[in-house]
Scaffold this active site. Structure first.
Site, PDB file in Angstrom:
ATOM      1  N   ARG A 124       0.861  -1.123   0.221  1.00 46.23           N
ATOM      2  CA  ARG A 124      -0.067   0.056  -0.083  1.00 46.23           C
ATOM      3  C   ARG A 124       0.735   1.435   0.060  1.00 46.23           C
ATOM      4  O   ARG A 124       0.307   2.257   0.505  1.00 46.23           O
ATOM      5  CB  ARG A 124      -0.793   0.208   1.158  1.00 46.23           C
ATOM      6  CG  ARG A 124      -1.953  -1.047   1.135  1.00 46.23           C
ATOM      7  CD  ARG A 124      -3.167  -0.768   2.064  1.00 46.23           C
ATOM      8  NE  ARG A 124      -4.193  -1.841   1.719  1.00 46.23           N
ATOM      9  CZ  ARG A 124      -4.449  -2.823   2.633  1.00 46.23           C
ATOM     10  NH1 ARG A 124      -3.653  -2.720   3.750  1.00 46.23           N
ATOM     11  NH2 ARG A 124      -5.352  -3.518   2.704  1.00 46.23           N
ATOM     12  N   LYS A 146       4.123  11.639 -10.318  1.00 44.39           N
ATOM     13  CA  LYS A 146       3.276  10.699 -11.423  1.00 44.39           C
ATOM     14  C   LYS A 146       4.032   9.401 -11.643  1.00 44.39           C
ATOM     15  O   LYS A 146       5.070   9.443 -11.833  1.00 44.39           O
ATOM     16  CB  LYS A 146       3.132  11.373 -12.813  1.00 44.39           C
ATOM     17  CG  LYS A 146       2.058  12.502 -12.820  1.00 44.39           C
ATOM     18  CD  LYS A 146       1.668  12.832 -14.118  1.00 44.39           C
ATOM     19  CE  LYS A 146       0.719  14.062 -14.245  1.00 44.39           C
ATOM     20  NZ  LYS A 146       0.301  14.495 -15.824  1.00 44.39           N
ATOM     21  N   GLU A 188      11.077  18.491 -23.964  1.00 45.09           N
ATOM     22  CA  GLU A 188      10.677  18.837 -22.399  1.00 45.09           C
ATOM     23  C   GLU A 188      11.052  20.199 -22.280  1.00 45.09           C
ATOM     24  O   GLU A 188      10.514  21.082 -21.564  1.00 45.09           O
ATOM     25  CB  GLU A 188      10.865  17.863 -21.563  1.00 45.09           C
ATOM     26  CG  GLU A 188      10.118  16.567 -22.081  1.00 45.09           C
ATOM     27  CD  GLU A 188       8.565  16.444 -21.502  1.00 45.09           C
ATOM     28  OE1 GLU A 188       8.002  17.467 -21.149  1.00 45.09           O
ATOM     29  OE2 GLU A 188       7.923  15.362 -22.008  1.00 45.09           O
ATOM     30  N   LYS A 230       8.432  23.237 -12.776  1.00 44.06           N
ATOM     31  CA  LYS A 230       7.421  22.080 -12.564  1.00 44.06           C
ATOM     32  C   LYS A 230       7.183  22.073 -10.937  1.00 44.06           C
ATOM     33  O   LYS A 230       6.044  21.628 -10.829  1.00 44.06           O
ATOM     34  CB  LYS A 230       8.318  20.991 -13.182  1.00 44.06           C
ATOM     35  CG  LYS A 230       7.680  19.636 -12.729  1.00 44.06           C
ATOM     36  CD  LYS A 230       7.286  18.709 -13.828  1.00 44.06           C
ATOM     37  CE  LYS A 230       6.192  17.772 -13.444  1.00 44.06           C
ATOM     38  NZ  LYS A 230       6.454  16.518 -14.260  1.00 44.06           N
ATOM     39  N   GLU A 240      -3.316  17.397 -10.529  1.00 48.70           N
ATOM     40  CA  GLU A 240      -3.718  17.855 -11.987  1.00 48.70           C
ATOM     41  C   GLU A 240      -5.339  18.309 -11.919  1.00 48.70           C
ATOM     42  O   GLU A 240      -5.959  17.884 -12.840  1.00 48.70           O
ATOM     43  CB  GLU A 240      -3.482  16.661 -12.925  1.00 48.70           C
ATOM     44  CG  GLU A 240      -3.360  17.372 -14.553  1.00 48.70           C
ATOM     45  CD  GLU A 240      -2.867  16.442 -15.386  1.00 48.70           C
ATOM     46  OE1 GLU A 240      -1.556  16.149 -15.199  1.00 48.70           O
ATOM     47  OE2 GLU A 240      -3.380  16.073 -16.547  1.00 48.70           O
ATOM     48  N   ARG A 244      -1.866  22.119 -13.647  1.00 52.32           N
ATOM     49  CA  ARG A 244      -0.834  21.296 -13.977  1.00 52.32           C
ATOM     50  C   ARG A 244      -1.147  20.648 -15.301  1.00 52.32           C
ATOM     51  O   ARG A 244      -0.317  20.146 -16.115  1.00 52.32           O
ATOM     52  CB  ARG A 244      -0.943  20.095 -13.025  1.00 52.32           C
ATOM     53  CG  ARG A 244       0.194  19.016 -13.277  1.00 52.32           C
ATOM     54  CD  ARG A 244       0.652  18.145 -12.189  1.00 52.32           C
ATOM     55  NE  ARG A 244       1.635  17.101 -12.364  1.00 52.32           N
ATOM     56  CZ  ARG A 244       2.197  16.138 -11.691  1.00 52.32           C
ATOM     57  NH1 ARG A 244       1.633  16.237 -10.537  1.00 52.32           N
ATOM     58  NH2 ARG A 244       2.976  15.628 -11.981  1.00 52.32           N
ATOM     59  N   ASN A 248       1.159  19.229 -20.063  1.00 52.48           N
ATOM     60  CA  ASN A 248       0.838  18.595 -21.281  1.00 52.48           C
ATOM     61  C   ASN A 248       1.050  19.121 -22.596  1.00 52.48           C
ATOM     62  O   ASN A 248       0.568  18.404 -23.441  1.00 52.48           O
ATOM     63  CB  ASN A 248      -0.509  17.917 -21.049  1.00 52.48           C
ATOM     64  CG  ASN A 248      -0.576  16.951 -19.779  1.00 52.48           C
ATOM     65  OD1 ASN A 248       0.330  16.372 -19.157  1.00 52.48           O
ATOM     66  ND2 ASN A 248      -1.730  17.198 -18.785  1.00 52.48           N
ATOM     67  N   HIS A 251       1.443  16.764 -25.353  1.00 55.36           N
ATOM     68  CA  HIS A 251       1.748  15.470 -25.117  1.00 55.36           C
ATOM     69  C   HIS A 251       0.610  14.708 -25.478  1.00 55.36           C
ATOM     70  O   HIS A 251       0.351  13.480 -25.762  1.00 55.36           O
ATOM     71  CB  HIS A 251       1.595  15.307 -23.434  1.00 55.36           C
ATOM     72  CG  HIS A 251       3.050  15.749 -23.186  1.00 55.36           C
ATOM     73  ND1 HIS A 251       3.696  16.737 -23.324  1.00 55.36           N
ATOM     74  CD2 HIS A 251       3.933  14.732 -22.251  1.00 55.36           C
ATOM     75  CE1 HIS A 251       4.886  16.591 -22.558  1.00 55.36           C
ATOM     76  NE2 HIS A 251       5.006  15.530 -21.953  1.00 55.36           N
ATOM     77  N   HIS A 255       1.205  11.234 -27.596  1.00 56.42           N
ATOM     78  CA  HIS A 255       1.134   9.858 -27.176  1.00 56.42           C
ATOM     79  C   HIS A 255       0.568   8.911 -28.402  1.00 56.42           C
ATOM     80  O   HIS A 255       1.162   7.610 -28.310  1.00 56.42           O
ATOM     81  CB  HIS A 255      -0.073   9.594 -26.089  1.00 56.42           C
ATOM     82  CG  HIS A 255       0.236  10.176 -24.859  1.00 56.42           C
ATOM     83  ND1 HIS A 255      -0.311  10.129 -23.657  1.00 56.42           N
ATOM     84  CD2 HIS A 255       1.556  10.535 -24.408  1.00 56.42           C
ATOM     85  CE1 HIS A 255       0.345  10.484 -22.722  1.00 56.42           C
ATOM     86  NE2 HIS A 255       1.571  10.850 -23.117  1.00 56.42           N
ATOM     87  N   HIS A 265       9.432   9.121 -26.512  1.00 55.65           N
ATOM     88  CA  HIS A 265       8.523  10.159 -25.713  1.00 55.65           C
ATOM     89  C   HIS A 265       9.119  11.538 -26.300  1.00 55.65           C
ATOM     90  O   HIS A 265       8.455  12.318 -26.362  1.00 55.65           O
ATOM     91  CB  HIS A 265       8.735   9.876 -24.460  1.00 55.65           C
ATOM     92  CG  HIS A 265       7.467  10.793 -23.883  1.00 55.65           C
ATOM     93  ND1 HIS A 265       6.244  10.777 -24.008  1.00 55.65           N
ATOM     94  CD2 HIS A 265       7.481  11.801 -22.850  1.00 55.65           C
ATOM     95  CE1 HIS A 265       5.719  11.909 -23.392  1.00 55.65           C
ATOM     96  NE2 HIS A 265       6.438  12.464 -22.615  1.00 55.65           N
TER      97      HIS A 265
HETATM   98  N1  GLY Z   1       4.601  15.226 -17.264  1.00 58.10           N
HETATM   99  C1  GLY Z   1       3.644  15.931 -16.956  1.00 58.10           C
HETATM  100  C2  GLY Z   1       3.444  15.988 -15.349  1.00 58.10           C
HETATM  101  O1  GLY Z   1       4.101  15.581 -14.514  1.00 58.10           O
HETATM  102  O2  GLY Z   1       2.236  16.578 -15.219  1.00 58.10           O
END
Ligand code: GLY
Length: 362
Positions: A124, A146, A188, A230, A240, A244, A248, A251, A255, A265
């Site tokens: 957990r 993430k 990025e 960031k 998000e 946040r 993206n 992005h 994808h 990527h």
């Molecule tokens: N890579 C986008 C984020 O971490 O929100």
């Protein structure tokens, strides 16, 4: 050493791994190796064959604990699978990792996402730290908690938000990357300039030779600026809910391209940003000069703008399934001014398909 510390993110940027253990004391509010070994009964390092060859030994000389285990995965997105996840969890059980063990993700985005998801779910949830070794991971994926794995065409569809105890960035590790992989992370970096920091765009143009040479002081400066942006965004919107989403940029397009065109990527993100720019131009949201600056940067860093794939509708269909969409509407982040973007969900499907088509290699 540089520190970026807020309530959600703890990031250290250094040259080498010498300060690694000291930073770990700091984030754990401890003073000695004895205290640290009381807190963590074992370290479990997850890396891939590349980081195993170039980083592991170097890092291990600065990691002192009673039990240190290592687990090596194959490099590449395919390792973010349920099968690899199950194998790692099985190994964690086999070596008796406990709730008091620490997972260390040593590698690029794939290692970080997978190891982070193991840490988020084993018993957990246990502690982990990120040691990102690729540019993409240093400026983006290792920061903000993430974690996740893929299922079929759906990227990161299984995952969790689980903040690392710290992200420890050794910029020297960038020097061990193949040139193409290093440069693909620049997509990025450019993203951060476009979403929040127009001065950074000029910095990248003015310093492009040092960036190509991977000059240490330039790396520290560039990575710190991206990591700070960031960290600020994640601190304001960890899960998000709103802000946040601007991270993206490119992005949602990326994808589908990444999956179908078999490219990295980072490369897919640059192509995705190109598509976002083209939409903004069509909607008169930006001046062409701004787009030209982006093109200039992509040329300097040999970043791709177009993709090789026959059927643009397939890319579009993957976009439609993106988990970032809501109520069947495709959410896109578009440049709307210098260093400024907005999330929009009302772009006509035909226009999106048109722009994808425009970026297809003839
Ligand atoms: N890579 C986008 C984020 O971490 O929100």
């Amino acid at each position: 050493m540089e520190r970026i510390i807020n309530n959600t993110c703890k990031i250290y940027i250094d040259e080498g791994y010498r300060s690694f253990q000291k930073c770990l004391y700091e984030v754990c509010n401890l003073n000695s190796i004895e205290e640290l070994n009381k807190k963590y009964d074992a370290y479990f390092v997850i890396c891939d064959y590349n980081t195993y060859n170039y980083q592991l030994y170097n890092m291990m000389t600065h990691l002192h604990g009673s039990y240190i285990y290592e687990y090596i995965i194959n490099p590449g997105e395919d390792s973010k699978s349920l099968e690899d996840y199950e194998r790692i969890i099985t190994y964690c059980k086999k070596v008796n990792l406990s709730r008091k063990s620490l997972i260390i993700a040593l590698g690029g985005g794939v290692v970080g996402d997978l190891a982070g998801f193991v840490a988020a779910t084993y018993m957990r949830g246990i502690d982990y730290v990120q040691i990102p070794t690729s540019l993409l991971a240093q400026v983006d994926s290792s920061i903000g908690g993430k974690t996740g794995i893929n299922l079929g065409n759906s990227k990161n569809i299984i995952g969790a938000f689980h903040q690392p105890k710290m992200t420890f960035i050794n910029v020297e590790s960038l020097k061990t990357l193949p040139e193409k992989e290093y440069l693909s992370g620049m997509g990025e970096v450019i993203k951060y300039a476009l979403i929040k920091d127009y001065d950074l765009l000029n910095y990248l143009i003015d310093n492009y030779e040092d960036i190509l040479d991977i000059k240490t002081s330039t790396m520290i400066n560039m990575v710190r600026r991206c990591a700070q942006i960031k960290a600020d965004i994640v601190n304001e919107d960890e899960k998000e809910g709103g802000l946040r989403r601007i991270l993206n940029l490119g992005h949602t397009f990326a994808h589908g391209i990444e999956k179908l065109c078999n490219i990295s990527h980072g490369e897919a993100v640059t192509i995705g940003i190109n598509m976002a720019f083209k939409l903004s131009l069509r909607k008169n949201l930006i001046e062409p000069e701004y787009y030209n600056k982006f093109l200039e940067l992509c040329e300097k860093f040999q970043l791709p703008l177009n993709f090789n794939y026959e059927d643009e509708k397939e890319i579009f269909n993957i976009m439609k399934n993106d988990k970032k969409n809501s109520f069947n509407k495709i959410n896109l982040v578009l440049p709307v001014g210098k260093g400024n973007v907005e999330v929009v969900d009302n772009i006509e499907e035909d226009l999106i398909i048109d722009v994808i088509k425009e970026c297809k290699n003839a």
